[in-house]
Write an enzyme that holds these catalytic residues in place. Structure first.
Site, short mmCIF file in Angstrom:
data_model
loop_
_atom_site.label_atom_id
_atom_site.label_comp_id
_atom_site.label_asym_id
_atom_site.label_seq_id
_atom_site.Cartn_x
_atom_site.Cartn_y
_atom_site.Cartn_z
N GLU A 195 11.42 1.08 9.26
CA GLU A 195 11.92 2.17 9.09
C GLU A 195 11.29 3.72 9.24
O GLU A 195 10.27 4.05 8.61
CB GLU A 195 12.39 2.23 7.34
CG GLU A 195 12.98 0.89 6.78
CD GLU A 195 14.34 0.65 7.21
OE1 GLU A 195 15.05 1.63 7.84
OE2 GLU A 195 14.92 -0.22 6.91
N LYS A 245 0.82 -1.08 0.04
CA LYS A 245 0.04 -0.01 0.10
C LYS A 245 1.00 1.40 0.00
O LYS A 245 1.65 1.40 0.92
CB LYS A 245 -0.96 -0.02 1.21
CG LYS A 245 -1.84 1.37 1.18
CD LYS A 245 -2.45 1.80 2.55
CE LYS A 245 -1.74 2.79 3.19
NZ LYS A 245 -1.66 3.97 2.44
N GLY A 274 7.92 4.85 7.53
CA GLY A 274 6.77 6.04 7.86
C GLY A 274 7.28 6.62 9.05
O GLY A 274 8.40 6.47 9.44
N SER A 275 6.40 7.08 10.06
CA SER A 275 6.53 7.85 11.04
C SER A 275 6.83 7.02 12.27
O SER A 275 6.35 5.87 12.26
CB SER A 275 5.17 9.02 11.16
OG SER A 275 4.44 8.25 11.41
N THR A 276 7.41 7.40 13.33
CA THR A 276 7.72 6.68 14.30
C THR A 276 6.58 6.58 15.10
O THR A 276 6.08 5.39 15.65
CB THR A 276 8.77 7.47 15.25
OG1 THR A 276 10.04 7.37 14.48
CG2 THR A 276 8.73 6.70 16.67
N GLU A 327 11.04 15.58 14.52
CA GLU A 327 11.00 15.42 13.09
C GLU A 327 10.19 16.43 12.60
O GLU A 327 8.88 16.38 12.87
CB GLU A 327 10.84 14.17 12.92
CG GLU A 327 11.20 13.94 11.37
CD GLU A 327 10.77 12.67 10.99
OE1 GLU A 327 10.08 12.00 11.10
OE2 GLU A 327 11.93 12.07 10.00
N CYS A 330 13.63 11.00 5.61
CA CYS A 330 13.87 10.63 6.84
C CYS A 330 15.17 11.02 7.44
O CYS A 330 15.47 11.22 8.55
CB CYS A 330 13.35 9.25 6.95
SG CYS A 330 14.53 8.33 5.54
N GLY A 359 4.81 3.67 13.52
CA GLY A 359 5.58 2.48 13.75
C GLY A 359 5.27 1.86 15.00
O GLY A 359 4.95 0.60 15.04
P1 NAP Z 1 3.10 7.95 8.01
O1 NAP Z 1 2.17 8.84 8.26
O2 NAP Z 1 3.61 6.99 9.33
O3 NAP Z 1 2.48 6.95 6.87
C1 NAP Z 1 3.49 6.03 6.39
C2 NAP Z 1 2.53 4.91 5.66
O4 NAP Z 1 1.54 4.36 6.68
C3 NAP Z 1 1.44 5.54 4.80
O5 NAP Z 1 1.11 4.78 3.63
C4 NAP Z 1 0.54 5.66 5.67
O6 NAP Z 1 -0.98 5.89 4.77
C5 NAP Z 1 0.24 4.42 6.40
N1 NAP Z 1 -0.50 4.46 7.64
C6 NAP Z 1 -0.88 5.57 8.24
N2 NAP Z 1 -1.39 4.91 9.68
C7 NAP Z 1 -1.39 3.74 9.63
C8 NAP Z 1 -1.73 2.65 10.68
N3 NAP Z 1 -2.41 2.98 11.69
N4 NAP Z 1 -1.57 1.62 10.18
C9 NAP Z 1 -0.58 1.21 9.22
N5 NAP Z 1 -0.56 1.97 8.12
C10 NAP Z 1 -0.87 3.45 8.34
O7 NAP Z 1 4.32 8.71 7.44
P2 NAP Z 1 4.40 9.70 6.10
O8 NAP Z 1 3.84 10.91 6.80
O9 NAP Z 1 4.12 9.02 5.07
O10 NAP Z 1 6.04 9.68 6.02
C11 NAP Z 1 6.82 10.28 6.54
C12 NAP Z 1 7.72 9.64 7.83
O11 NAP Z 1 8.28 8.58 7.18
C13 NAP Z 1 8.73 10.51 8.33
O12 NAP Z 1 8.47 10.27 9.81
C14 NAP Z 1 9.78 9.99 7.78
O13 NAP Z 1 11.22 9.96 8.95
C15 NAP Z 1 9.53 8.49 7.80
N6 NAP Z 1 10.32 7.99 6.39
C16 NAP Z 1 11.36 7.10 7.09
C17 NAP Z 1 12.26 6.26 6.07
C18 NAP Z 1 13.28 5.34 6.61
O14 NAP Z 1 13.73 4.62 6.00
N7 NAP Z 1 13.63 5.30 8.26
C19 NAP Z 1 12.16 6.64 4.64
C20 NAP Z 1 11.17 7.40 4.37
C21 NAP Z 1 10.28 8.07 5.32
P3 NAP Z 1 -1.55 7.29 4.62
O15 NAP Z 1 -0.43 8.01 3.82
O16 NAP Z 1 -2.54 7.03 3.54
O17 NAP Z 1 -1.87 7.94 5.70
#
Ligand code: NAP
Ligand code: MG
Length: 488
Positions: free
Chosen positions: A268, A194, A246-248, A399, A302, A251
């Protein structure tokens, strides 16, 4: 002889003629269904949502919203493909399919790059030179490992896990999908992926590539939707592994949700990288590294170098060079090949960034922004830095995920290591120095999964990527990235 006067314009920015990439060659549907079992299927709720271009707020396409029923369908398709085809196929045949996907991405690179830029707001130069070539490189790299797993892990008889549920963020949409799908397929797993709701288009184009590559039905399923769709994947009983970027915050929810189940996971998560400049560094190069570290991809990275530490003796000169360089950054149309900083990915993310700009000022930090003019439509943020910040400020600890840099100084190695390690995160760091020994000393003391020496934000499929502490666990890339999709 008459003397000539040459006028050099040291004003803000450069007046460059527009050089927009054309959009005439891309193919987008008005509406995208779910890619399940090798076919395009309507969502069972009948619901679709719009994906927009954050640079002009115009709608690009409608995207299907998958609910629990659709997730179940996708997991069943992936399980069937695993049991009947993919786990039985000789590894060298699996490899051929992955090579085919890599080559098709290369062939369609221009189309992928333009769509990535339209959907997410990142400059075309980045999607063209970084996102898309690296995505293809990940498929090429892992295709090569498919029939060599016994050499990668000698005497350990590696076996696939089964069905992998994969959830990706919006900052590197196609690249994150490649990081996840390529190692999963090479190790003999099947996939339900997804993408993030604001940037699903290149993952859906990848589904078309997967169809064209002739991958057996159900080996890769790509379903779209918001956070609830992701949660339905996480909570499905027949998933063997969750790979999440995604976000911590999310996670942590995922880790709680799968505690006590058989599901394996790699997470990640977020970061707050320190970029450390010593007085003996090549300062002009270091300034380029700072700019690349935090303003690259609007700071939607990230591992962005969002905390800058400058050794006190070179503070003034580095700040002067940095501010001069910030003034020359071109902010605007992401499709223009001259653009350095594109649009913020969504209205919501712009609100988050603006909230932190206020917090920084309320905390007593001094804000500096470049003098550029921002387009009227769309979501934009000027390249920003804060000085006069302290270690406990929220803009130093949390962040922001935007083009916002917090600047601090240091005198000694011990001091900067203590400050750099003092956040909940541990994803990446950068060190700038002329001395190799200093660099190696730093790498052994910094709590970060990736440390760049005299460079920043460089990625390669052969090199493992992942974090310490609240930046998550597990590695993607390299041999390490294979291990997390195998049991022994
Ligand atoms: P996010 O809000 O955590 O979303 C990541 C993904 O998870 C999206 O596909 C999101 O769907 C989905 N999601 C949201 N709530 C969920 C839940 N309860 N259960 C399962 N999946 C869920 O993060 P983001 O705002 O898209 O991305 C930014 C974050 O990603 C930052 O914190 C960044 O540091 C981190 N990141 C980390 C890395 C790494 O390799 N460490 C790389 C890139 C980004 P929706 O988008 O539809 O809400
Ligand atoms: Mg979009």
């Amino acid at each position: 002889m008459a003397k000539k006067t040459i006028k050099i314009n040291f004003d803000t920015g450069w007046d460059l003629a527009p050089a927009p990439e054309s959009t005439g060659h891309i193919q987008l549907n008005e509406k995208y269904d779910l890619f399940i079992g090798g076919k395009w299927v309507k969502p069972s709720s009948g619901k679709y949502f719009a994906t927009i271009n954050p640079a002009d707020e115009k709608k690009l396409a409608m995207i299907a919203e998958a609910n629990e029923k659709d997730v179940d369908k996708a997991v069943k398709a992936a399980r069937k493909a695993y049991d009947t085809v993919w786990s039985k196929m000789p590894a060298k045949e699996r490899g051929k399919y992955i090579y085919r996907i890599a080559r098709l991405i290369q062939e369609k690179a221009r189309e992928f790059a333009v769509i990535e830029t339209l959907d997410g707001g990142k400059p075309i130069r980045e999607s063209r030179d970084i996102d898309i070539p690296l995505a293809a490189a990940h498929f090429f790299y892992y295709a090569g490992w498919a029939d060599k797993l016994d050499y990668a892990f000698p005497n350990r008889k590696p076996k696939s896990l089964g069905v992998a549920g994969q959830i990706t963020p919006w900052n590197f949409p196609l690249l994150m999908a490649a990081w996840k799908i390529a190692p999963a397929l090479a190790t003999g797993n099947t996939v339900v992926l997804k993408p993030a709701e604001t940037t699903s288009l290149t993952a859906l184009k990848l589904a078309e590539v997967i169809q064209e590559a002739g991958l057996p039905d159900g080996v890769v399923n790509i379903i779209t939707g918001a956070g609830e769709t992701g949660a339905a994947i996480v909570n499905h009983n027949d998933i063997d592994k969750i790979a999440f970027t995604g976000s911590t915050g999310v996670g942590k929810i995922i880790q709680n949700a799968i505690a006590g189940t058989h599901k394996k996971a790699t997470l990640e998560l977020g970061g707050k990288a320190a970029n450390i400049i010593f007085e003996d560094a090549a300062l002009d190069q270091a300034v380029e590294g700072i700019i690349n570290g935090i303003y690259f991809n609007q700071g939607h990275v990230c591992c962005a170098g969002s905390r800058l530490f400058i050794q006190e003796s070179v503070y003034d000169i580095v700040m002067r060079k940095l501010k001069d360089r910030m003034e020359s950054l071109v902010v605007g149309n992401p499709l223009d090949k001259n653009t350095d900083i594109g649009a913020i990915n969504s209205k919501e993310q712009l609100q988050v960034i603006n909230k932190y700009l206020k917090i920084g000022q309320q905390e007593g930090a001094e804000m500096y922004q470049s003098n550029c003019t921002l387009p009227k439509k769309g979501y934009w943020c000027k390249p920003t830095l804060f000085t006069n910040v302290s270690q406990s400020n929220r803009i130093v600890q949390e962040e922001i995920f935007g083009p916002v840099l917090a600047v601090q100084t240091f005198r000694t190695v011990a001091e900067v290591i203590e400050k750099a390690n003092n956040t909940p995160f541990g994803l990446s760091a950068g060190v700038w120095t002329d001395k190799g020994s200093k660099l190696f000393n730093m790498t052994s003391q910094l709590n970060a999964g990736i440390i760049w020496g005299n460079t920043f934000n460089k990625f390669d499929p052969t090199s493992p990527f992942g974090g310490y502490k609240e930046s998550g666990f597990g590695r993607e890339g390299g041999l390490h990235g294979l291990k997390d999709y195998l049991r022994f």
